[in-house]
Design a protein around this motif. Structure first.
Motif, PDB file in Angstrom:
ATOM      1  N   ALA A  32      50.745  46.946  32.898  1.00  0.00           N
ATOM      2  CA  ALA A  32      49.196  47.199  33.152  1.00  0.00           C
ATOM      3  C   ALA A  32      49.690  45.069  33.703  1.00  0.00           C
ATOM      4  CB  ALA A  32      48.706  46.925  32.174  1.00  0.00           C
ATOM      5  N   MET A  33      48.662  44.349  33.950  1.00  0.00           N
ATOM      6  CA  MET A  33      48.874  42.840  34.482  1.00  0.00           C
ATOM      7  C   MET A  33      46.934  42.845  34.096  1.00  0.00           C
ATOM      8  SD  MET A  33      50.423  42.504  38.351  1.00  0.00           S
ATOM      9  CE  MET A  33      52.520  43.043  38.151  1.00  0.00           C
ATOM     10  N   GLY A  34      46.885  41.591  33.406  1.00  0.00           N
ATOM     11  CA  GLY A  34      45.699  41.714  33.364  1.00  0.00           C
ATOM     12  C   GLY A  34      45.189  39.861  33.207  1.00  0.00           C
ATOM     13  N   THR A  43      45.381  52.038  39.774  1.00  0.00           N
ATOM     14  CA  THR A  43      44.304  53.526  38.949  1.00  0.00           C
ATOM     15  C   THR A  43      43.314  53.567  38.593  1.00  0.00           C
ATOM     16  OG1 THR A  43      46.089  54.740  37.847  1.00  0.00           O
ATOM     17  CG2 THR A  43      45.648  54.929  40.352  1.00  0.00           C
ATOM     18  N   ARG A  44      43.615  52.196  37.308  1.00  0.00           N
ATOM     19  CA  ARG A  44      42.276  52.239  36.360  1.00  0.00           C
ATOM     20  C   ARG A  44      42.249  50.440  36.195  1.00  0.00           C
ATOM     21  NH1 ARG A  44      44.063  54.076  29.944  1.00  0.00           N
ATOM     22  NH2 ARG A  44      41.112  53.730  29.221  1.00  0.00           N
ATOM     23  N   THR A  45      41.212  50.206  35.524  1.00  0.00           N
ATOM     24  CA  THR A  45      40.521  48.866  35.170  1.00  0.00           C
ATOM     25  C   THR A  45      39.757  48.964  33.821  1.00  0.00           C
ATOM     26  OG1 THR A  45      38.906  48.842  37.165  1.00  0.00           O
ATOM     27  CG2 THR A  45      41.072  47.899  38.296  1.00  0.00           C
ATOM     28  N   SER A  46      40.125  47.505  33.498  1.00  0.00           N
ATOM     29  CA  SER A  46      39.079  47.501  32.586  1.00  0.00           C
ATOM     30  C   SER A  46      38.365  45.689  31.960  1.00  0.00           C
ATOM     31  CB  SER A  46      40.055  47.987  30.949  1.00  0.00           C
ATOM     32  OG  SER A  46      38.972  47.615  30.011  1.00  0.00           O
ATOM     33  N   SER A  88      31.700  40.611  29.246  1.00  0.00           N
ATOM     34  CA  SER A  88      31.155  39.909  29.070  1.00  0.00           C
ATOM     35  C   SER A  88      31.150  39.448  30.811  1.00  0.00           C
ATOM     36  CB  SER A  88      31.409  38.715  28.674  1.00  0.00           C
ATOM     37  OG  SER A  88      32.707  38.838  28.767  1.00  0.00           O
ATOM     38  N   VAL A  89      32.324  40.087  31.388  1.00  0.00           N
ATOM     39  CA  VAL A  89      32.462  39.755  33.145  1.00  0.00           C
ATOM     40  C   VAL A  89      31.839  41.397  33.775  1.00  0.00           C
ATOM     41  CG1 VAL A  89      33.954  38.202  32.100  1.00  0.00           C
ATOM     42  CG2 VAL A  89      34.778  40.642  33.445  1.00  0.00           C
ATOM     43  N   LYS A  90      32.161  42.114  33.176  1.00  0.00           N
ATOM     44  CA  LYS A  90      31.401  43.185  33.907  1.00  0.00           C
ATOM     45  C   LYS A  90      30.831  43.594  34.978  1.00  0.00           C
ATOM     46  CE  LYS A  90      32.639  46.552  30.922  1.00  0.00           C
ATOM     47  NZ  LYS A  90      32.525  47.672  29.698  1.00  0.00           N
ATOM     48  N   VAL A  92      40.088  39.750  29.179  1.00  0.00           N
ATOM     49  CA  VAL A  92      39.081  39.434  30.706  1.00  0.00           C
ATOM     50  C   VAL A  92      38.763  40.856  31.094  1.00  0.00           C
ATOM     51  CG1 VAL A  92      38.096  38.762  32.578  1.00  0.00           C
ATOM     52  CG2 VAL A  92      38.933  37.251  30.701  1.00  0.00           C
ATOM     53  N   ALA A  93      39.712  40.615  32.023  1.00  0.00           N
ATOM     54  CA  ALA A  93      39.954  42.328  32.815  1.00  0.00           C
ATOM     55  C   ALA A  93      41.890  42.641  32.560  1.00  0.00           C
ATOM     56  CB  ALA A  93      39.557  42.011  33.839  1.00  0.00           C
TER      57      ALA A  93
END
Length: 116
Positions: free
Chosen positions: A32-34, A55-58, A62-64, A47-48
């Motif tokens: 993944a990259m974040g 296909t998937r993020t998180s 606090s930033v959603k 953060v994210a």
């Protein structure tokens, strides 16, 4: 792995910025990259992230709803679109790649300053 983040700057509260990170040296173990950030006097926090197939993020709570992470596979680039910024978002933002279960950091990050 080399990571070069850019796009930070000074913005007023309520404004937007888009961060860019060019990633090189991705290996087969990359998952993944974040993005992480470190506010003055505080620890670096998540953060994210986005997985390699996008296909998937998180997101952190606090930033959603305000930030969006995306990637361009052809350009080996990951982005962080930041909207509705507030002074609490002021930090140095770092991009990262996850190899196996470990987040790897590189580069100096990019400073985001949000004025009230």
């Amino acid at each position: 792995v080399q990571l070069q983040a850019s796009g930070g700057g000074l913005v007023q509260a309520g404004g937007s910025l888009r961060l860019t990170c060019v990633v090189s040296g991705v290996t087969g173990s990359t998952r993944a990259m974040g993005w992480f950030r470190q506010a003055p006097g505080k620890e670096r926090v998540f953060v994210a992230y986005i997985n390699l197939t996008a296909t998937r993020t998180s997101y952190s709570d606090s930033v959603k709803g305000r930030f969006t992470v995306s990637r361009d596979k052809a350009k080996n680039t990951v982005y962080l679109q930041m909207n509705s910024l507030n002074p609490e978002d002021t930090a140095v933002y770092y991009c990262s790649v996850k190899c196996g279960s470990t987040w790897i950091f590189g580069g100096q990050g990019t400073l985001v300053t949000v004025s009230s």
